[in-house]
Design a protein around this motif. Structure first.
Motif, short mmCIF file in Angstrom:
data_model
loop_
_atom_site.label_atom_id
_atom_site.label_comp_id
_atom_site.label_asym_id
_atom_site.label_seq_id
_atom_site.Cartn_x
_atom_site.Cartn_y
_atom_site.Cartn_z
N GLU A 1 -0.14 -1.76 10.60
CA GLU A 1 -0.11 -1.57 9.15
C GLU A 1 -1.14 -0.53 8.71
OE1 GLU A 1 -1.38 -4.12 10.66
OE2 GLU A 1 -3.11 -4.96 9.62
N THR A 2 -2.26 -0.43 9.44
CA THR A 2 -3.26 0.60 9.10
C THR A 2 -2.70 1.98 9.41
OG1 THR A 2 -4.87 -1.01 9.90
CG2 THR A 2 -5.70 1.17 9.31
N LYS B 1 0.82 -1.21 0.00
CA LYS B 1 0.00 0.00 0.00
C LYS B 1 0.87 1.27 0.00
CE LYS B 1 -3.56 -2.52 -0.14
NZ LYS B 1 -3.75 -3.02 -1.54
N LYS C 1 -10.27 -2.22 7.51
CA LYS C 1 -9.57 -0.95 7.66
C LYS C 1 -10.55 0.21 7.81
CE LYS C 1 -5.77 -3.11 7.49
NZ LYS C 1 -5.53 -3.75 8.82
N VAL D 1 -9.46 7.69 5.24
CA VAL D 1 -8.52 8.53 6.00
C VAL D 1 -8.86 10.01 5.80
CG1 VAL D 1 -6.10 9.27 6.16
CG2 VAL D 1 -6.63 6.84 5.91
N VAL E 1 -0.93 8.22 3.49
CA VAL E 1 -1.95 9.05 2.82
C VAL E 1 -1.75 10.51 3.20
CG1 VAL E 1 -4.43 9.58 2.73
CG2 VAL E 1 -3.67 7.18 2.69
N THR F 1 -7.32 0.02 -1.74
CA THR F 1 -6.43 1.09 -1.28
C THR F 1 -7.12 2.44 -1.42
OG1 THR F 1 -4.66 -0.24 -2.26
CG2 THR F 1 -4.05 1.92 -1.42
N ILE G 1 -0.33 3.01 6.66
CA ILE G 1 -1.04 3.42 5.45
C ILE G 1 -1.62 4.82 5.65
CG2 ILE G 1 -2.98 2.92 3.90
CD1 ILE G 1 -2.58 -0.10 4.73
N CYS G 2 -2.20 5.02 6.82
CA CYS G 2 -2.80 6.30 7.18
C CYS G 2 -1.74 7.40 7.14
CB CYS G 2 -3.37 6.12 8.59
SG CYS G 2 -4.48 7.38 9.10
#
Lengths: 235, 235
Positions: free
Chosen positions: A218-219, A98, B98, B226, A226, B219, A222-223
């Motif tokens: 892992e979230t 990701k 997620k 987010v 972003v 994704t 990714i956050c």
């Protein structure tokens, strides 16, 4: 070639852009999964921003190879880094996939005081290989001409030594990207394990929050990605 | 109980908050995976904001159950929705997990003109059950007192009829959250399949962009979540 043209055709990394030759697995993927035909346009690239147009060949060598082009510039001038405390195999791979799709430039799996998952030498080497393979596939799939730099598993203390402005994600801090033009404008965010960073690890370091509830590692990674990309793109 | 106390103890949803009784799988998870001991403090909750303190019992009934509390208010006043075009099993489940961790209130798996994955009646029912289970586990894990409303697979046309302000994520549009106080302030974002939404589907609808490269559907859904949470939290 315009970005729209790049998007519309497969991107394949090759070891030698001068004499491009597809990996067997990539050729198979194009033919069997993406159902490309011999003669279909593809882009071959070196993962460092150089690419050339070509046509899919019947064997591993592409046909009708065009001149080598150096992509004029990266999408961003700043390089973005996300590190995350090691989590079990598939969740680490998910994070790498990701982060690559989102266009993070440097990806660092971390060990910290409270990291539970540990990899010994052989396992660390295997997993680094696996991470790099995942990043390569994700970059091709998302048409990213630059492959991210995937580090081997590295101790937090080493990372903050080498990237002195590294910012730690901690609950309760001002949320990254919460205000446009905010003073918090990190380019490196590190995410801790489920138990968080220790007070010693946080001491004296810049800290930043993430939105949402309690996030898995892992979230959170990714956050952070972003929000890094968002703040970098809005300049 | 303070948010910090909520964070520090396990959260378990029960069917009947008046007479709480843990699911066998949850009890097993607390005892064997989280290594809780009989007598350890837990929170039991109904998934709709009501909860009570308790102690883990030796059987499925918790001990020392406290009074029922209605959480005074949600974290946000606006309810946030993310819909995403169906993707194969584990990627849909990943999106649901997620989005729940991030605190999305309504999750909608979509069919669109270009959606390749199709589920017939029996498969749709099975997968809805599976999605709800994933959301329940993720909400407990992230200490979310509100379970998201997970819809069954729904046609895009039905979704936009029921949620008229639904905004579609499309490449090349102004990025969601790109400017604080921007006019683009959606509460519902829908993400299309790999082939995108059709021009007919986009016609007349509000559109918004997402940062990063070409993103896989799951994704893009996480990315939208987010940014929705970020913009909602900054008000």
């Amino acid at each position: 070639m315009t970005p729209a043209e790049h998007r519309s055709r497969p991107l394949v990394f090759v070891a030698d852009l001068e004499r491009p030759r597809l990996d067997e697995a990539d050729h198979h993927h194009l033919r069997r999964v993406l159902r490309c035909r011999v003669g279909d346009p593809i882009t071959v690239a070196d993962g460092a921003g150089r690419w050339r147009s070509a046509a899919l060949g019947s064997d591993l060598e592409p046909d009708a190879v065009g001149p080598i082009v150096q992509a004029s510039e990266r999408r961003r001038t700043t390089s973005l880094t996300v590190g995350f405390a090691l989590v079990k195999g598939d969740r680490s791979e998910l994070a790498v996939q990701k982060l690559t799709e989102l266009g993070i430039d440097r990806i660092i799996p971390l060990t910290t005081e409270r990291t539970v998952v540990r990899w010994d030498g052989a396992k660390a080497a295997r997993n680094r290989e696996r991470h790099r393979r995942v990043a390569r596939q994700a970059a091709m799939q998302s048409r990213n001409l630059w492959l991210p730099d995937v580090w081997p598993v590295t101790a937090l203390s080493t990372v903050v030594e080498r990237l002195p402005d590294a910012t730690l994600a901690e609950p309760g801090q001002t949320v990254l990207g919460a205000a446009a033009g905010a003073e918090i404008h990190p380019t490196t965010v590190l995410v801790g394990p489920e138990g968080g960073f220790s007070p010693q690890e946080c001491a004296g370091r810049p800290l930043v929050g993430l939105p949402g509830n309690i996030l898995r590692t892992e979230t959170a990674a990714i956050c952070a990605a972003v929000l890094l990309v968002l703040t970098a793109e809005r300049g």
